[in-house]
Design a protein around this motif. Structure first.
Motif, mmCIF file in Angstrom:
data_model
loop_
_atom_site.group_PDB
_atom_site.id
_atom_site.type_symbol
_atom_site.label_atom_id
_atom_site.label_comp_id
_atom_site.label_asym_id
_atom_site.label_seq_id
_atom_site.Cartn_x
_atom_site.Cartn_y
_atom_site.Cartn_z
ATOM 1 N N GLU A 187 -1.969 -15.076 -9.223
ATOM 2 C CA GLU A 187 -1.857 -14.364 -10.500
ATOM 3 C C GLU A 187 -2.468 -15.178 -11.636
ATOM 4 O O GLU A 187 -3.159 -14.634 -12.508
ATOM 5 C CB GLU A 187 -0.386 -14.065 -10.791
ATOM 6 C CG GLU A 187 -0.187 -13.211 -12.036
ATOM 7 C CD GLU A 187 1.273 -12.855 -12.264
ATOM 8 O OE1 GLU A 187 1.565 -12.148 -13.241
ATOM 9 O OE2 GLU A 187 2.126 -13.297 -11.449
ATOM 10 N N ASP A 245 4.886 -5.300 -0.976
ATOM 11 C CA ASP A 245 4.416 -5.154 -2.365
ATOM 12 C C ASP A 245 3.666 -6.414 -2.798
ATOM 13 O O ASP A 245 2.596 -6.337 -3.444
ATOM 14 C CB ASP A 245 5.608 -4.902 -3.286
ATOM 15 C CG ASP A 245 6.219 -3.520 -3.077
ATOM 16 O OD1 ASP A 245 5.529 -2.666 -2.467
ATOM 17 O OD2 ASP A 245 7.374 -3.315 -3.486
ATOM 18 N N SER A 246 4.243 -7.571 -2.499
ATOM 19 C CA SER A 246 3.572 -8.826 -2.843
ATOM 20 C C SER A 246 2.246 -8.949 -2.101
ATOM 21 O O SER A 246 1.240 -9.417 -2.654
ATOM 22 C CB SER A 246 4.484 -10.002 -2.506
ATOM 23 O OG SER A 246 3.837 -11.232 -2.725
ATOM 24 N N HIS A 269 0.228 -6.529 -1.046
ATOM 25 C CA HIS A 269 -0.770 -5.650 -1.662
ATOM 26 C C HIS A 269 -1.238 -6.219 -3.003
ATOM 27 O O HIS A 269 -2.434 -6.159 -3.334
ATOM 28 C CB HIS A 269 -0.198 -4.248 -1.860
ATOM 29 C CG HIS A 269 0.031 -3.495 -0.583
ATOM 30 N ND1 HIS A 269 -0.957 -3.276 0.338
ATOM 31 C CD2 HIS A 269 1.151 -2.918 -0.079
ATOM 32 C CE1 HIS A 269 -0.480 -2.589 1.366
ATOM 33 N NE2 HIS A 269 0.807 -2.359 1.142
ATOM 34 N N ASN A 270 -0.311 -6.761 -3.771
ATOM 35 C CA ASN A 270 -0.647 -7.275 -5.092
ATOM 36 C C ASN A 270 -1.579 -8.483 -4.998
ATOM 37 O O ASN A 270 -2.575 -8.594 -5.730
ATOM 38 C CB ASN A 270 0.631 -7.639 -5.848
ATOM 39 C CG ASN A 270 0.377 -7.944 -7.314
ATOM 40 O OD1 ASN A 270 -0.405 -7.245 -7.969
ATOM 41 N ND2 ASN A 270 1.017 -8.975 -7.826
ATOM 42 N N ARG A 284 -5.019 -7.378 -3.906
ATOM 43 C CA ARG A 284 -5.726 -6.695 -5.002
ATOM 44 C C ARG A 284 -6.320 -7.709 -5.980
ATOM 45 O O ARG A 284 -7.487 -7.602 -6.383
ATOM 46 C CB ARG A 284 -4.756 -5.766 -5.733
ATOM 47 C CG ARG A 284 -5.361 -5.061 -6.943
ATOM 48 C CD ARG A 284 -4.303 -4.285 -7.703
ATOM 49 N NE ARG A 284 -3.207 -5.155 -8.153
ATOM 50 C CZ ARG A 284 -3.292 -5.949 -9.216
ATOM 51 N NH1 ARG A 284 -4.403 -6.006 -9.949
ATOM 52 N NH2 ARG A 284 -2.257 -6.691 -9.563
ATOM 53 N N MET A 285 -5.515 -8.699 -6.385
ATOM 54 C CA MET A 285 -6.000 -9.692 -7.353
ATOM 55 C C MET A 285 -7.132 -10.528 -6.761
ATOM 56 O O MET A 285 -8.135 -10.801 -7.441
ATOM 57 C CB MET A 285 -4.837 -10.581 -7.793
ATOM 58 C CG MET A 285 -3.819 -9.856 -8.667
ATOM 59 S SD MET A 285 -2.552 -10.948 -9.380
ATOM 60 C CE MET A 285 -1.648 -11.418 -7.915
ATOM 61 N N THR A 291 -7.865 -2.680 -0.748
ATOM 62 C CA THR A 291 -6.913 -2.630 -1.868
ATOM 63 C C THR A 291 -7.456 -1.827 -3.037
ATOM 64 O O THR A 291 -6.708 -1.201 -3.777
ATOM 65 C CB THR A 291 -6.589 -4.051 -2.342
ATOM 66 O OG1 THR A 291 -7.810 -4.729 -2.682
ATOM 67 C CG2 THR A 291 -5.888 -4.830 -1.235
#
Length: 771
Positions: A92, A199-200, A202-203, A206-207, A269
């Motif tokens: 992140e 969820d983590s 996929h996140n 994506r990033m 993603t």
């Protein structure tokens, strides 16, 4: 000039203030216009390229001095439980940094002319691509081991959760829930974290994808995980005798649903950034890895698969398909040859078991490789080993003619001719020509490899049908003379089938042998009828003879014995009756061969035995007196004492004789227990009635002895090669000649040296001086 320098300085200050990496102050519309004018001033003075070079240098310094240290600080002193959280936090942060760079990159690409953004050909022309390269080269040029382990753990956990949540039937071992814990996240069922993990997952993907480093971070871990999962699945579903038959379609379906499905989650993603070519290529590589893993697993247990054939044919067909997709033929040949040698080709395995495995190998490997190349390469050591065993031919012939469920007998019933020149019997003329594989022997052709049936391949171990015919003749004679059964319908049936395989001329002697049995049955009936017509009383001992044409039968086992006088008189009478029927023909008796049915009446019991004449003659001696020594028996029966002791041991085992003192035997008249009539067959009667193969061969080679003595007498001494060539020239000619290889001749001459009939000196053989 001064004004221009002032303008350039002011423009440069505007540009650097606007494009400084990490600057988060929003740019007003007025500043935006001022920035565009500044860029235009730099380009008009041919200094536009300096803007991009400066920006690139600033990005590199920022990544080195600020971003990289802070990114790696997320992984200092972390424990395994929070590793995934730290990875998500670090990604992140990296995503935020890239987001800060993005407006600057867009401004550069929007307002700078093409010539201002051009660089050396070794670099991308797009600035965004160049920034991504900086991220990879500066931050990830050296990746710590703990980071790789964290990434592996993150994606492994995500794959496990995906597999758990996307299946209703647990396909792999070890995936079952224990009722209290979730098999996906390993937490208690009430506190399941599968959704949070996904969820983590996929996140983070994506990033990483938006930054452009998804493949750089996840590629190694994802490849490792899917490879491990494929290996795990193949071993669980294909390894072991009970799992040989899982279909290829099931494995490919599992790969599509479980592995490719998860890869789609990793690399799709952002639907607008989906690289279908990359995913398709990854799928192709994984299919190849699946085929290779399956092939290696099956090759490891190919010996067991062959033994289980034809039940294991589906596994063979799957392996054949995978071999076409991979380059494992040479590995298969090496591995299977090693398995055959370690598990079959040693003295601890019976010849019959080796032949059974060899026949299964022929059938299975022909399915695996119809061209026959793998069979030719793998089974060559088996053929050479079988050729070295003395009982191979006998085992093959026994299997061909023994009742029961055996594969060679089924092959015999197919009634196909066996020919050494197999290329003449192929059906490939109607098929399209296919070139031989590169690993095929140059001396053989696909047509000849495909044409030979199983019996033909067994015959070709020795390269001679005559050897098999000779062994069958010996086996047939042994069966006739040990069973003494005149019912030969079954033997005639086998003979007719063998004629189709080996030809009538080769089996003419066997046909005469069976005719002798039928003639003997008629002869015994005629002699019995003649006695009835002459009014003769039925003799105390009924004699039935098996009259054999000596020149068509193989040599018999010799054993010295003189039968009791009453038996000899009966044989003489039978001979007289035979001569009366046959004119100028007579009989030469073999007193040690045959079967005697004898009743032994003792004080408390009567026993019945079916034994050979030798055993009957021994026990009959105890009618005259109850105690005999070995020497006395040997003199009366004209039998060597050593052989006599072995025969007497049989009657000891039956409780009829006991050894009072050394070599003195007493008849046991009474037996503790009730009297009973029993039928006993001598276990030693399984001894062959025919001479051993080595004895027969020795007798055949004896015909050369006179030639050898004559040659050495005339030429004083001769080397082995010269003796063999002269024998081939003068003694091995004609249809009745006996073939002899140079190795067999050497063994024969060496035996003569041991018998002191020859002397070997200086590489040559000569006669002893006393000769």
């Amino acid at each position: 000039m001064a004004e221009n320098m002032e303008l350039l300085t002011r423009s440069w200050n505007v540009i650097t203030n606007t494009l400084t990496p990490g600057k988060t102050t929003p740019i007003s519309p007025g500043t935006e216009v001022e920035f565009i004018n500044a860029i235009q001033v730099m380009c008009e003075n041919d200094l536009g390229h300096l803007v991009k070079e400066w920006f690139q240098e600033c990005v590199q310094q920022d990544l080195r001095q600020r971003v990289a240290p802070e990114f790696w600080s997320h992984f200092d002193n972390i424990d395994g439980d929070n590793a995934s959280k730290h990875l998500a936090s670090a990604v992140e942060f990296l995503h935020d940094v890239f987001s800060e760079y993005t407006p600057c990159m867009k401004k550069m690409e929007a307002v700078c002319p093409q010539r201002a953004t051009e660089t050396l050909n070794a670099y991308p022309t797009e600035l965004s691509d160049l920034i991504i390269i900086y991220f990879k080269a500066i931050i990830f040029y050296a990746v710590p081991q703990n980071f790789l382990e964290i990434v592996d753990s993150f994606y492994s956990q995500a794959f496990k959760v995906f597999h758990h949540t996307s299946t209703t039937d647990m396909e792999d071992e070890g995936d079952e829930e224990d009722g209290t814990h979730c098999s996906g996240c390993a937490e208690e069922t009430e506190q399941c974290k599968c959704q949070a993990i996904m969820d983590s997952f996929h996140n983070v993907n994506r990033m990483l994808d938006e930054i452009g480093i998804l493949e750089r971070i996840s590629g190694g871990a994802v490849t490792k995980i899917v490879h491990q999962r494929i290996q795990h699945h193949v071993e669980n579903t294909c390894k072991g005798t009970s799992k040989l038959y899982t279909s290829r379609q099931c494995r490919e379906s599992w790969l599509e649903n479980k592995v490719i499905g998860w890869l789609n989650l990793v690399y799709t993603t952002n639907p607008s950034h989906v690289d279908t070519d990359s995913i398709s290529g990854f799928k192709g590589r994984l299919l190849h890895f699946l085929y290779e893993t399956f092939a290696r697993t099956q090759i490891e247990q190919l010996f067991n698969i062959i033994i289980e054939f034809p039940e294991s044919e589906p596994a063979i067909l799957d392996l054949k398909f995978c071999l076409e997709k991979t380059d494992l033929r040479s590995h298969l040949v090496t591995s299977l040859k090693s398995a055959f040698e370690s598990r079959l080709l040693h003295p601890g395995v019976n010849t019959a078991d080796i032949l059974t495995a060899y026949i299964s190998g022929i059938k299975a490997l022909r399915v695996l490789d119809p061209a026959g190349v793998i069979l030719e390469l793998v089974c060559d050591p088996v053929r050479r080993y079988l050729r070295s065993r003395d009982d191979t031919v006998r085992c093959i012939v026994s299997s061909l003619t023994d009742d029961g469920n055996n594969e060679l007998l089924d092959e015999l019933f197919k009634a196909q001719p066996t020919a050494l020149d197999e290329s003449c019997h192929s059906d490939d003329n109607e098929e399209m020509w296919v070139p031989d594989p590169v690993d095929a022997y140059p001396g053989s052709t696909s047509k000849s490899r495909r044409a030979s049936d199983i019996i033909g391949m067994l015959v070709n171990i020795y390269g001679s049908k005559e050897l098999f015919v000779k062994e069958y003749r010996t086996l047939l004679a042994d069966r006739i003379l040990t069973q003494y059964n005149y019912e030969i319908e079954k033997e005639i049936r086998y003979l007719e089938l063998l004629k189709l395989r080996f030809g009538e001329s080769e089996l003419h002697s066997c046909e005469v042998m069976l005719k002798d049995v039928a003639d003997s049955k008629r002869l015994n009936s005629r002699i019995a009828e003649g006695r009835q017509q002459n009014g003769e009383q039925t003799p105390e001992v009924d004699v039935n003879a098996m009259v054999l044409s000596a020149q068509f039968w193989p040599p018999f086992r010799e054993e010295k014995i003189t039968l009791p006088e009453n038996i000899q008189s009966l044989l003489k009478k039978y001979t007289t009756e035979f001569e009366a029927l046959k004119g100028n023909r007579t009989l030469v008796w073999k007193p040690h061969l045959g079967l005697v049915n004898i009743d032994i009446e003792l004080k408390d019991r009567t026993l019945n035995f079916s034994v050979s004449p030798v055993y009957a003659a021994i026990i009959m001696q105890f009618q005259d007196k109850a105690r005999w020594t070995v020497e006395e028996l040997s003199n009366d029966l004209q039998m060597p004492a050593t052989a006599l002791r072995r025969k007497v041991a049989f009657w000891q085992s039956q409780g009829l004789l006991k050894e009072e003192t050394t070599d003195t035997f007493l008849l046991v008249e009474e037996h503790k227990g009730r009297t009973q009539d029993i039928m006993v067959t001598d276990e030693d009667e399984t001894e062959s009635a025919m001479a051993s193969a080595s004895a027969q061969r020795e007798e055949e080679l004896q015909v050369y002895w006179s030639y050898i003595v004559g040659m050495i007498t005339n030429l004083d001494n001769l080397p082995l090669e010269r003796i063999h060539s002269m024998l081939r020239m003068f003694a091995m000619q004609g249809p009745a000649s006996v073939e002899c290889s140079i190795h067999e001749l050497k063994a024969y001459l060496d035996r003569k040296v041991k018998e002191q009939k020859l002397v070997f000196c200086g590489g040559a053989y000569r006669l002893p001086k006393n000769n």
